[in-house]
Design a protein around this motif. Structure first.
Motif, mmCIF file in Angstrom:
data_model
loop_
_atom_site.group_PDB
_atom_site.id
_atom_site.type_symbol
_atom_site.label_atom_id
_atom_site.label_comp_id
_atom_site.label_asym_id
_atom_site.label_seq_id
_atom_site.Cartn_x
_atom_site.Cartn_y
_atom_site.Cartn_z
ATOM 1 N N GLY A 162 -28.584 4.306 -1.270
ATOM 2 C CA GLY A 162 -27.768 4.330 -0.069
ATOM 3 C C GLY A 162 -26.437 4.994 -0.327
ATOM 4 N N SER A 163 -25.714 5.191 0.722
ATOM 5 C CA SER A 163 -24.380 5.792 0.622
ATOM 6 C C SER A 163 -23.385 4.917 1.373
ATOM 7 C CB SER A 163 -24.384 7.201 1.202
ATOM 8 O OG SER A 163 -24.660 7.157 2.594
ATOM 9 N N PHE A 164 -22.115 5.185 1.146
ATOM 10 C CA PHE A 164 -21.087 4.479 1.893
ATOM 11 C C PHE A 164 -19.851 5.355 1.967
ATOM 12 C CE2 PHE A 164 -20.795 3.177 -2.538
ATOM 13 C CZ PHE A 164 -19.446 3.342 -2.841
ATOM 14 N N ILE A 165 -19.112 5.170 3.012
ATOM 15 C CA ILE A 165 -17.795 5.797 3.157
ATOM 16 C C ILE A 165 -16.810 4.685 3.473
ATOM 17 C CG2 ILE A 165 -18.631 8.053 3.881
ATOM 18 C CD1 ILE A 165 -18.127 7.251 6.781
ATOM 19 N N PHE A 166 -15.561 4.899 3.086
ATOM 20 C CA PHE A 166 -14.585 3.835 3.313
ATOM 21 C C PHE A 166 -13.222 4.426 3.621
ATOM 22 C CE2 PHE A 166 -14.628 4.560 -1.300
ATOM 23 C CZ PHE A 166 -13.282 4.753 -1.580
ATOM 24 N N ALA A 167 -12.418 3.627 4.278
ATOM 25 C CA ALA A 167 -11.016 3.950 4.538
ATOM 26 C C ALA A 167 -10.212 2.679 4.309
ATOM 27 C CB ALA A 167 -10.834 4.454 5.965
ATOM 28 N N GLU A 168 -9.057 2.827 3.652
ATOM 29 C CA GLU A 168 -8.262 1.667 3.285
ATOM 30 C C GLU A 168 -6.784 1.963 3.467
ATOM 31 O OE1 GLU A 168 -11.459 0.171 -0.096
ATOM 32 O OE2 GLU A 168 -9.476 0.838 -0.755
ATOM 33 N N SER A 169 -6.030 0.919 3.666
ATOM 34 C CA SER A 169 -4.589 1.072 3.802
ATOM 35 C C SER A 169 -3.917 -0.212 3.346
ATOM 36 C CB SER A 169 -4.215 1.363 5.266
ATOM 37 O OG SER A 169 -2.841 1.662 5.379
ATOM 38 N N GLY A 170 -2.731 -0.059 2.737
ATOM 39 C CA GLY A 170 -2.023 -1.235 2.270
ATOM 40 C C GLY A 170 -0.573 -0.916 1.952
ATOM 41 N N ARG A 171 0.193 -1.955 1.753
ATOM 42 C CA ARG A 171 1.595 -1.780 1.421
ATOM 43 C C ARG A 171 2.155 -3.092 0.878
ATOM 44 N NH1 ARG A 171 6.046 -1.617 5.912
ATOM 45 N NH2 ARG A 171 7.135 -2.292 4.021
ATOM 46 N N VAL A 172 3.373 -3.013 0.319
ATOM 47 C CA VAL A 172 4.102 -4.202 -0.098
ATOM 48 C C VAL A 172 5.411 -4.259 0.693
ATOM 49 C CG1 VAL A 172 3.069 -4.249 -2.388
ATOM 50 C CG2 VAL A 172 5.234 -3.021 -2.035
ATOM 51 N N PHE A 173 6.027 -5.418 0.681
ATOM 52 C CA PHE A 173 7.250 -5.649 1.438
ATOM 53 C C PHE A 173 8.342 -6.155 0.492
ATOM 54 C CE2 PHE A 173 3.618 -6.187 4.157
ATOM 55 C CZ PHE A 173 3.961 -5.550 5.347
ATOM 56 N N THR A 174 9.557 -5.608 0.645
ATOM 57 C CA THR A 174 10.720 -6.047 -0.128
ATOM 58 C C THR A 174 11.923 -6.113 0.807
ATOM 59 O OG1 THR A 174 11.429 -3.812 -0.728
ATOM 60 C CG2 THR A 174 9.774 -4.864 -2.158
ATOM 61 N N ASP A 175 13.082 -6.394 0.251
ATOM 62 C CA ASP A 175 14.305 -6.407 1.059
ATOM 63 C C ASP A 175 14.672 -5.012 1.545
ATOM 64 O OD1 ASP A 175 14.531 -9.109 0.769
ATOM 65 O OD2 ASP A 175 15.900 -9.019 -0.948
ATOM 66 N N VAL A 176 14.183 -4.000 0.861
ATOM 67 C CA VAL A 176 14.452 -2.617 1.260
ATOM 68 C C VAL A 176 13.499 -2.241 2.388
ATOM 69 C CG1 VAL A 176 14.499 -0.217 0.518
ATOM 70 C CG2 VAL A 176 15.216 -2.036 -1.061
ATOM 71 N N ASN A 177 14.050 -1.778 3.488
ATOM 72 C CA ASN A 177 13.244 -1.465 4.658
ATOM 73 C C ASN A 177 12.346 -0.267 4.379
ATOM 74 O OD1 ASN A 177 12.353 -1.686 7.333
ATOM 75 N ND2 ASN A 177 13.781 -0.075 7.976
ATOM 76 N N SER A 178 11.080 -0.374 4.729
ATOM 77 C CA SER A 178 10.133 0.720 4.576
ATOM 78 C C SER A 178 9.050 0.571 5.631
ATOM 79 C CB SER A 178 9.492 0.706 3.179
ATOM 80 O OG SER A 178 8.447 1.652 3.110
ATOM 81 N N ASN A 179 8.656 1.681 6.222
ATOM 82 C CA ASN A 179 7.595 1.688 7.226
ATOM 83 C C ASN A 179 6.328 2.367 6.721
ATOM 84 O OD1 ASN A 179 9.151 0.408 9.265
ATOM 85 N ND2 ASN A 179 10.212 2.370 9.636
ATOM 86 N N LYS A 180 6.300 2.659 5.441
ATOM 87 C CA LYS A 180 5.212 3.458 4.896
ATOM 88 C C LYS A 180 3.982 2.593 4.590
ATOM 89 C CE LYS A 180 4.126 6.868 1.306
ATOM 90 N NZ LYS A 180 3.688 7.855 2.294
ATOM 91 N N TRP A 181 2.828 3.074 5.029
ATOM 92 C CA TRP A 181 1.540 2.509 4.652
ATOM 93 C C TRP A 181 0.830 3.504 3.745
ATOM 94 C CZ3 TRP A 181 -0.593 -2.267 5.779
ATOM 95 C CH2 TRP A 181 0.144 -3.067 6.672
#
Length: 854
Positions: free
Chosen positions: A795-814
């Motif tokens: 069989g085959s598979f395809i995937f998509a993933e996204s994640g991030r971490v959070f700190t006191d420094v503001n960031s909107n990046k995934w």
């Protein structure tokens, strides 16, 4: 010529006259495909290939004259051997069994017609093709009932009817088939007039006290089994002949299908199989381990052989050995026709004489194996059981008929045996159905553990001894009393639904086993990971799946050039309401790199190659936990652990953004308390097609040892599987997870994402922060069947993933990644292999492992 040999010659002469017929002889080669070269023999064994590939003169079976003429009536029920039953004009049922076998029938569908099936067919060469011919005189001399086999070739005859195409031209053995159809006395079975299969006989033993198995004869047959190396003596390999003695029917054993006598397992592959499959035993000059050679027959052994005292056991052993004279052994082997005799006689004679000289010692081991945990089975009628601890350090067990009105035992004992407390560690008394009474009295220094197991009916147990006994019965009318302590277990135990489940229970309930297995995987972070694991299982009464199990694993990873050693154990029976576990670990693979603190730390591939982010981390931990299983699929665990870490970071400025600065470097001792909740309804752990998995973990690190301030961590993992067709290999798999940490903490306790377990396409633990969140989705498809040694699915598979971490420094990046790969699945998802590639804005990474990612 001595007396035993005279008897043998006379018996075989009479048999030859009885079966006399005019028939032609032909010369055939039983299995020419078993011829093999040096390398094949090295890997798959030499076995008895020289016999299978030697020309053999065989008599063609005369369907018109054999047994007065025979007619086929039906196929036999064997899974591997082709067998055909005939009705003879002599009033008997005859059975023809092919010499060659088709082992593919015992394989799962995915393995049939594959390399595995070919190898399994090749391993038929481990059996001596004419073993039954050699065995027959030995059984006859020992006084063991048997259906004497005769070598023949099935003719290509119209009289075979619908069976002609399948059976014409096959070489095999024909013999009498004693079974329930036999209704008249037969001189070939000492004029027994009744025959029965094993399961039906065992059922009748429970309902009719007048039925008994002739235990002495069964032990004699089992000692001969072991002597001949015949490991395949399972329940269906026996028939039983009835002999009346006053008011009792004694059933004598008739061992059948002696194909596995003298089996040899040589070569690399078969020797490994012999290690992992307990019943496989190579026929050598030394007697094999008693537990393994008797494994297939253990269920009958435990039911029948505890009736024999040590004196009776030794007497039977001496009788068996005394019959195995050099002249009998030589005569038996001489029954081999040429060229088989010339090829095999020296080896067989040497091994049979050597094994005979060791049979006495083997028999003692066998006695100890049977009596270490001894089983006593009562009937389904009213029984009175008397257990007495005797001052001479023995435990007397007596079973009588129970006169419930007078509350007294009635008549002579149905069972009576004094067990030696120095050998018997545990006695299990199975009361059966109806209302039974059991009394325990007496005293001894070192008694065995006594388990009394009730069934349907109102059973009563009275303990008048000074020792503690155990009583298992869920009946509402059952009672226990007496001055002695009684552990009373009224848990409802699932009743078997079939005779096979009743008499051959698959739940292991005694002894232990150790299994070694290799471990191999690979990924971009660690390179090649290889090592070995050892699993140890201890079994006990009604311990599902076991009393406890332990695992030790040692791994080495090539990229960080580091290792991991771990130990874990879980105890299933220590407490009824929960299962404690324990683990310990020393590893350098838990963290191997650190990329800085924050959601937008930079990454340089050249610096990565030069070990710029390298973290030297050695982690030691000891953990204890308590597991609760309130209902199906749910698990709660409370635990505590002690950890010690030694840590050195190559480039300290990677901690510049971490609020705790270098807190976590050097030596850190800590303890923590944790708890988790888990729900798991997946239909398969390696390749789920439906179900839900949820895991929530909370940990608390108090301000003690090297922890500056108390802090808490938490994490969750939620997975859901949606099949989008009736085919279980087409699945949409969804997963989300995250973690968080509070207060001041060592940097290695930060919430992290990255790597195969959270965000593929990024290095493991690539991003670190106060909290983390990730999402994964994977679309899995079945493509087509494959045949790589064994049949499977690709069989085959395809995937998509996204994640991030959070700190006191503001960031909107995934941080996102995508990729795909292929999977192979074998044996209905028992073995799943995966290869995947994942791409991110930083790099492309590969993963090779067992099971799908989640």
């Amino acid at each position: 010529m001595n007396s035993p040999i005279k008897i043998q010659v006379l018996v075989f002469f009479i048999a030859s006259v009885l079966f006399a017929q005019e028939s032609e002889n032909v010369t055939v080669v039983p299995e020419p495909d078993f011829k093999a070269g040096y390398f094949h023999k090295l890997v798959f064994g030499s076995h008895w290939r020289d016999l299978w590939t030697a020309p053999l003169e065989v008599k063609v079976l005369d369907l018109d004259n054999f047994a007065g003429g025979i007619s086929p009536i039906k196929r036999g029920g064997g899974q591997q051997t082709k067998s055909l039953r005939f009705k003879g004009n002599d009033g008997r049922i005859w059975k023809f069994r092919s010499m060659t076998k088709d082992p593919s029938k015992v394989l799962p569908e995915e393995l049939r017609g594959t390399f595995v099936a070919s190898v399994l067919k090749d391993q038929i060469s481990s059996a001596n093709p004419l073993a039954p011919i050699i065995v027959a005189p030995i059984l006859q001399a020992e006084g063991i009932l048997q259906a004497k086999p005769e070598l023949c070739l099935m003719p290509d005859s119209e009289k075979l009817g619908e069976f002609r195409e399948e059976f014409a031209g096959l070489i095999g053995m024909i013999e009498i088939h004693p079974d329930e159809e036999f209704i008249k006395a037969d001189p070939l079975f000492d004029n027994s007039d009744k025959f029965r299969g094993t399961l039906k006989l065992l059922e009748s033993l429970e309902t009719k006290r007048s039925n008994k198995i002739y235990a002495a004869g069964f032990l004699k047959a089992r000692l001969v089994d072991a002597y001949l190396g015949d490991w395949d003596r399972h329940t269906d390999q026996w028939r039983w002949a009835r002999f009346e003695e006053q008011d009792t029917s004694f059933w004598h054993p008739i061992p059948r299908d002696r194909d596995q006598a003298f089996a040899k397992f040589t070569g690399i592959g078969p020797s490994l199989a012999e290690y992992y499959v307990p019943q496989l035993n190579n026929f050598g000059e030394d007697m094999p381990p008693v537990k393994s050679i008797t494994w297939s027959g253990r269920f009958l052994d435990r039911r029948i052989l505890p009736a024999l005292s040590r004196t009776e056991w030794d007497k039977i052993t001496d009788e068996v050995i005394s019959v195995l004279s050099d002249s009998l052994i030589e005569y038996s082997v001489s029954q081999l026709p040429e060229p088989h005799y010339s090829l095999a006689s020296d080896e067989l004679l040497h091994k049979l004489k050597s094994r005979r000289d060791q049979l006495k010692e083997f028999s003692l081991d066998y006695y100890q194996l049977i009596n270490e945990v001894a089983d006593v089975f009562c009937s389904d009628e009213k029984d009175y059981v008397n257990i007495t601890f005797l001052p001479e350090n023995k435990t007397l067990v007596e079973v009588f008929k129970y006169d419930k009105k007078d509350k007294e035992p009635k008549g002579e004992p149905l069972f009576r045996r004094a067990f030696d407390n120095s050998i018997t560690e545990e006695l299990r008394i199975y009361l059966g159905d109806d209302d039974d009474y059991c009394i325990v009295t007496g005293d001894a220094i070192d008694i065995p553990q006594i388990r009394i197991i009730g069934n349907d009916g109102g059973d009563k147990v009275k303990n008048s001894s000074d020792h503690t006994i155990e009583f298992y019965d869920s009946g509402k009318k059952s009672e226990s009393k007496g001055k002695g302590d009684i552990y009373y277990d009224n848990e409802k135990w699932a009743e078997p639904t079939t005779p096979a489940e009743r008499y051959e229970p698959q739940l292991k309930d005694r002894d232990s086993e150790t299994i070694f297995a290799p471990a191999v995987s690979a990924n971009d972070d660690d390179g090649l990971i290889f090592g070995i694991g050892m699993d140890y299982y201890k079994y006990d009464f009604r311990s599902d799946p076991n009393q406890y199990q332990m695992n030790v694993e040692a791994l080495y990873a090539t990229k960080p050039e580091s290792f991991s050693i771990s130990y874990s154990a879980i105890f299933h029976k220590l407490f009824k309401f929960m299962k404690p576990d324990f683990s310990a670990e020393r590893t350098k693979l838990k963290l191997t790199k650190f990329y800085g603190f924050g959601n937008e730390t930079s990454f340089d591939s050249e610096a990565e190659e030069n070990n710029f982010y390298r973290l030297e981390y050695e982690f030691h931990s000891v953990n204890i936990g308590f597991n609760f299983y309130p209902v199906e699929n749910f698990r709660f665990r409370l635990g505590a652990s002690y950890t010690f870490s030694e840590m050195e970071l190559k480039n300290l400025f990677l901690l510049n953004n971490f609020p705790g600065n270098t807190y976590g470097l050097g030596d850190i001792h800590s303890i923590n308390f944790s708890g988790f909740f888990q729900y798991d309804s997946r239909d398969n752990k390696l390749q789920p097609s439906r179900g839900l998995y949820a895991h929530l973990l909370m940990s608390y690190y108090p301000e003690t040892l090297d922890i500056k301030q108390a802090y808490q961590t938490g994490s969750f993992d939620l997975r859901y599987y949606i099949p989008f067709s009736t085919q279980k290999y087409h699945v949409l798999a969804l997963r989300t997870g995250g973690s968080g940490v509070t207060n001041d903490y060592p940097f290695y306790s930060a919430s992290m994402v990255g790597g195969e377990n959270s965000l593929r396409g990024y290095n493991r633990e690539r991003f670190a922060g106060d909290a983390a969140l990730f999402f994964q989705s994977e679309l899995r498809n079945y493509l087509f069947p494959i045949k790589l040694i064994i049949k499977g699915k690709l069989g085959s598979f395809i995937f998509a993933e996204s994640g991030r971490v959070f700190t006191d420094v503001n960031s909107n990046k995934w941080h996102s990644s995508f990729g795909g790969g292929v999977w192979t699945s074998f044996l209905d998802r028992m073995l799943v292999l995966r290869l995947s590639l994942a791409a991110s804005e930083e790099t492309v990474m590969y993963y090779i492992d067992t099971g799908l990612a989640f």
